[in-house]
Design a protein around this motif. Structure first.
Motif, PDB file in Angstrom:
ATOM      1  N   LEU A 165      11.640  -0.157  -2.256  1.00 35.01           N
ATOM      2  CA  LEU A 165      11.428   1.111  -1.559  1.00 35.01           C
ATOM      3  C   LEU A 165      12.785   1.802  -1.432  1.00 35.01           C
ATOM      4  CD1 LEU A 165       8.852   2.373  -0.431  1.00 35.01           C
ATOM      5  CD2 LEU A 165       9.406   1.343   1.763  1.00 35.01           C
ATOM      6  N   LYS A 166      12.994   2.833  -2.245  1.00 32.01           N
ATOM      7  CA  LYS A 166      14.265   3.563  -2.223  1.00 32.01           C
ATOM      8  C   LYS A 166      14.278   4.517  -1.028  1.00 32.01           C
ATOM      9  CE  LYS A 166      14.868   3.150  -7.138  1.00 32.01           C
ATOM     10  NZ  LYS A 166      14.473   3.690  -8.415  1.00 32.01           N
ATOM     11  N   GLY A 207      13.819   7.421   1.284  1.00 26.98           N
ATOM     12  CA  GLY A 207      12.905   8.563   1.191  1.00 26.98           C
ATOM     13  C   GLY A 207      11.572   8.245   0.540  1.00 26.98           C
ATOM     14  N   GLU A 208      11.438   7.089  -0.094  1.00 32.47           N
ATOM     15  CA  GLU A 208      10.186   6.729  -0.755  1.00 32.47           C
ATOM     16  C   GLU A 208       9.211   6.071   0.212  1.00 32.47           C
ATOM     17  OE1 GLU A 208      11.262   6.007  -5.436  1.00 32.47           O
ATOM     18  OE2 GLU A 208      11.151   4.252  -4.142  1.00 32.47           O
ATOM     19  N   ARG A 209       7.939   6.166  -0.157  1.00 31.79           N
ATOM     20  CA  ARG A 209       6.885   5.517   0.621  1.00 31.79           C
ATOM     21  C   ARG A 209       6.020   4.699  -0.326  1.00 31.79           C
ATOM     22  NH1 ARG A 209       5.786  10.957   0.225  1.00 31.79           N
ATOM     23  NH2 ARG A 209       3.839  11.488  -0.810  1.00 31.79           N
ATOM     24  N   ALA A 210       5.354   3.690   0.252  1.00 31.96           N
ATOM     25  CA  ALA A 210       4.474   2.835  -0.540  1.00 31.96           C
ATOM     26  C   ALA A 210       3.365   2.307   0.353  1.00 31.96           C
ATOM     27  CB  ALA A 210       5.257   1.680  -1.154  1.00 31.96           C
ATOM     28  N   ILE A 263       7.555   3.717   4.860  1.00 33.41           N
ATOM     29  CA  ILE A 263       8.529   4.679   4.336  1.00 33.41           C
ATOM     30  C   ILE A 263       9.923   4.165   4.652  1.00 33.41           C
ATOM     31  CG2 ILE A 263       8.476   6.121   6.418  1.00 33.41           C
ATOM     32  CD1 ILE A 263       8.915   8.554   4.430  1.00 33.41           C
ATOM     33  N   ASN A 264      10.846   4.452   3.752  1.00 34.71           N
ATOM     34  CA  ASN A 264      12.232   4.047   3.936  1.00 34.71           C
ATOM     35  C   ASN A 264      13.041   5.252   4.413  1.00 34.71           C
ATOM     36  OD1 ASN A 264      14.857   3.165   3.796  1.00 34.71           O
ATOM     37  ND2 ASN A 264      14.708   2.340   1.726  1.00 34.71           N
ATOM     38  N   SER A 301      18.162   1.025  -0.580  1.00 28.98           N
ATOM     39  CA  SER A 301      16.873   0.515  -1.033  1.00 28.98           C
ATOM     40  C   SER A 301      16.513  -0.724  -0.231  1.00 28.98           C
ATOM     41  CB  SER A 301      16.908   0.182  -2.521  1.00 28.98           C
ATOM     42  OG  SER A 301      16.996   1.358  -3.286  1.00 28.98           O
TER      43      SER A 301
END
Length: 148
Positions: free
Chosen positions: A41-42, A44-47, A99-100, A105
């Protein structure tokens, strides 16, 4: 008050702990990542992370998915839709939207504790349409109305 919640381990959740309270008086049940491969998870990224289980709750109960304070504080990892609500009639896999917000990361490994689940009673509400509402000192004061 006590309620019985049924839990079903799903494919992909094998060999993972079921949700677990980590202390005697803990409100939340820790949830574990049922990922097959590491998820990076970088910033600003979400998963959407699977947990490998589904629930059956009685009417009048909901489960709320909330962040783990340690992940939020140490890494900036939190639940994007927080608290996320799982309704009593949902029977699909419980998943956690992470979310990050951190600077680096973050790797989510299989079996890592990623969130917590808190059960709440939900009263049955009947909405009543009226022409006027009762008066209060606050009135319609909203965001920042106290000056703080």
């Amino acid at each position: 008050m006590q309620a019985t919640v049924q839990i079903k381990r799903l494919e992909g959740g094998e060999n993972l702990p079921l949700p677990k309270q980590m202390s005697e008086l803990a409100a939340g049940f820790d949830l574990y990542a049922a990922v097959t491969d590491t998820v990076e998870l970088k910033p600003g990224e979400r998963a959407l992370i699977p947990t490998g289980f589904a629930l059956s709750m009685p009417a009048g109960l909901e489960a709320q998915i909330r962040p783990r304070s340690g992940l939020a504080y140490k890494h900036g990892i939190t639940c994007l839709n927080s608290p996320g609500t799982i309704d009593a009639d949902y029977r699909g896999e419980v998943k956690v939207l992470l979310i990050n917000h951190g600077q680096e990361s973050f790797r989510i490994e299989r079996g890592e504790r990623i969130a917590q689940m808190v059960f709440q009673y939900v009263p049955r509400i009947q909405l009543e349409t009226v022409l006027e509402l009762s008066e209060t000192v606050r009135g319609s004061g909203g965001f920042g109305h106290t000056g703080q």
